[in-house]
Structure formats: structure tokens, C-alpha cells
Design a protein around this motif. Structure first.
Motif, mmCIF file in Angstrom:
data_model
loop_
_atom_site.group_PDB
_atom_site.id
_atom_site.type_symbol
_atom_site.label_atom_id
_atom_site.label_comp_id
_atom_site.label_asym_id
_atom_site.label_seq_id
_atom_site.Cartn_x
_atom_site.Cartn_y
_atom_site.Cartn_z
ATOM 1 N N MET A 152 7.455 -8.221 -6.355
ATOM 2 C CA MET A 152 7.860 -6.910 -5.326
ATOM 3 C C MET A 152 6.940 -7.439 -3.699
ATOM 4 N N ALA A 153 7.623 -7.395 -2.779
ATOM 5 C CA ALA A 153 6.972 -8.341 -1.541
ATOM 6 C C ALA A 153 6.285 -7.964 -0.271
ATOM 7 N N LYS A 154 5.612 -8.839 -0.656
ATOM 8 C CA LYS A 154 4.242 -9.187 0.607
ATOM 9 C C LYS A 154 4.286 -7.859 1.796
ATOM 10 N N LEU A 155 3.042 -6.331 1.481
ATOM 11 C CA LEU A 155 3.137 -5.469 2.294
ATOM 12 C C LEU A 155 2.696 -6.257 3.263
ATOM 13 N N SER A 156 2.956 -5.924 5.110
ATOM 14 C CA SER A 156 2.257 -6.137 5.964
ATOM 15 C C SER A 156 0.532 -5.217 5.813
ATOM 16 N N PHE A 157 0.138 -6.191 6.883
ATOM 17 C CA PHE A 157 -1.206 -5.062 6.686
ATOM 18 C C PHE A 157 -1.802 -3.523 7.218
ATOM 19 N N GLU A 158 -0.604 -3.157 8.197
ATOM 20 C CA GLU A 158 -0.437 -1.739 8.741
ATOM 21 C C GLU A 158 0.242 -1.022 7.408
ATOM 22 N N GLU A 159 1.213 -1.954 6.939
ATOM 23 C CA GLU A 159 1.752 -0.556 5.460
ATOM 24 C C GLU A 159 0.411 -0.773 4.628
ATOM 25 N N ASN A 160 -0.159 -1.744 4.260
ATOM 26 C CA ASN A 160 -1.223 -1.629 2.984
ATOM 27 C C ASN A 160 -2.101 -0.647 3.653
ATOM 28 N N MET A 161 -2.474 -0.681 4.949
ATOM 29 C CA MET A 161 -4.032 0.764 5.777
ATOM 30 C C MET A 161 -2.730 1.835 5.375
ATOM 31 N N MET A 162 -1.607 1.723 5.582
ATOM 32 C CA MET A 162 -1.283 3.217 5.252
ATOM 33 C C MET A 162 -0.946 3.758 3.637
ATOM 34 N N ARG A 163 -1.186 2.852 2.948
ATOM 35 C CA ARG A 163 -0.906 3.210 1.477
ATOM 36 C C ARG A 163 -1.942 3.452 0.761
ATOM 37 N N LEU A 164 -2.928 2.754 1.208
ATOM 38 C CA LEU A 164 -4.531 3.050 1.198
ATOM 39 C C LEU A 164 -5.338 3.868 0.816
ATOM 40 N N GLU A 165 -4.127 4.940 2.580
ATOM 41 C CA GLU A 165 -4.854 6.032 3.085
ATOM 42 C C GLU A 165 -4.828 7.375 2.246
ATOM 43 N N GLN A 166 -3.689 6.739 1.843
ATOM 44 C CA GLN A 166 -2.673 7.708 1.045
ATOM 45 C C GLN A 166 -2.800 8.057 -0.261
ATOM 46 N N ILE A 167 -3.613 6.888 -0.381
ATOM 47 C CA ILE A 167 -4.532 6.840 -2.070
ATOM 48 C C ILE A 167 -5.787 8.072 -2.328
ATOM 49 N N VAL A 168 -6.694 7.453 -0.405
ATOM 50 C CA VAL A 168 -7.725 8.074 -0.789
ATOM 51 C C VAL A 168 -7.421 9.194 -0.420
ATOM 52 N N ARG A 169 -6.673 9.766 0.114
ATOM 53 C CA ARG A 169 -6.788 11.553 0.161
ATOM 54 C C ARG A 169 -6.023 12.394 -1.370
#
Length: 75
Positions: A1-18
Motif C-alpha cells: 500500500m502506498a504511503k499516504l500524505s498527512f492530509e489523506e490520513n486525516m481525511m480517512r481518520l475523519e471518515q472513520i470517526v463519523r
């Protein structure tokens, strides 16, 4: 899996939290999301630590031991 940027990680984390906040995911899915979220938090922390290191410099102190200083971009 490709290393994601900080911003991509944060977007995914926000999706998970929701998704977890809704509370309608099955327990097994919720556990997987929690584990993914935990890994994302660790990854974001590492990326932030690495970013902080890029704006620090090591200089000798008065007694000659190395010490960190904030990088002065004007130098």
C-alpha cells in the motif's frame, strides 16, 4: 500500500470517526475501523514528528554539547 500524505490520513481518520459516531456499524467492522484509525493516528504523529525535525537545527551549546534550536529561515 502506498504511503499516504498527512492530509489523506486525516481525511480517512475523519471518515472513520463519523462512521463510528453513527454507531450503526457491526461490531466486527467497528473494531476494524478502530484499528485502522489507531494506525492512522500513529502515522500522523510520525509525520508531524518528521516535519518538526525539518525545522530544527543542532548547534553546540556553551559547554559544547549538542542542543536543538528552531531553524531561522532568515540566516
Amino acid at each position: 500500500m502506498a504511503k499516504l500524505s498527512f492530509e489523506e490520513n486525516m481525511m480517512r481518520l475523519e471518515q472513520i470517526v463519523r462512521t463510528l459516531e453513527k454507531g450503526d456499524a457491526p461490531l466486527e467492522d467497528s473494531l476494524k475501523l478502530f484499528q485502522e484509525g489507531t494506525a492512522l493516528v500513529a502515522s500522523c504523529g510520525k509525520l508531524l514528528d518528521e516535519a518538526e525535525l525539518t525545522v530544527k537545527k543542532i548547534v553546540p551549546s556553551a559547554d559544547g554539547t549538542p542542543t536543538e534550536e528552531n531553524f531561522d529561515y532568515a540566516e
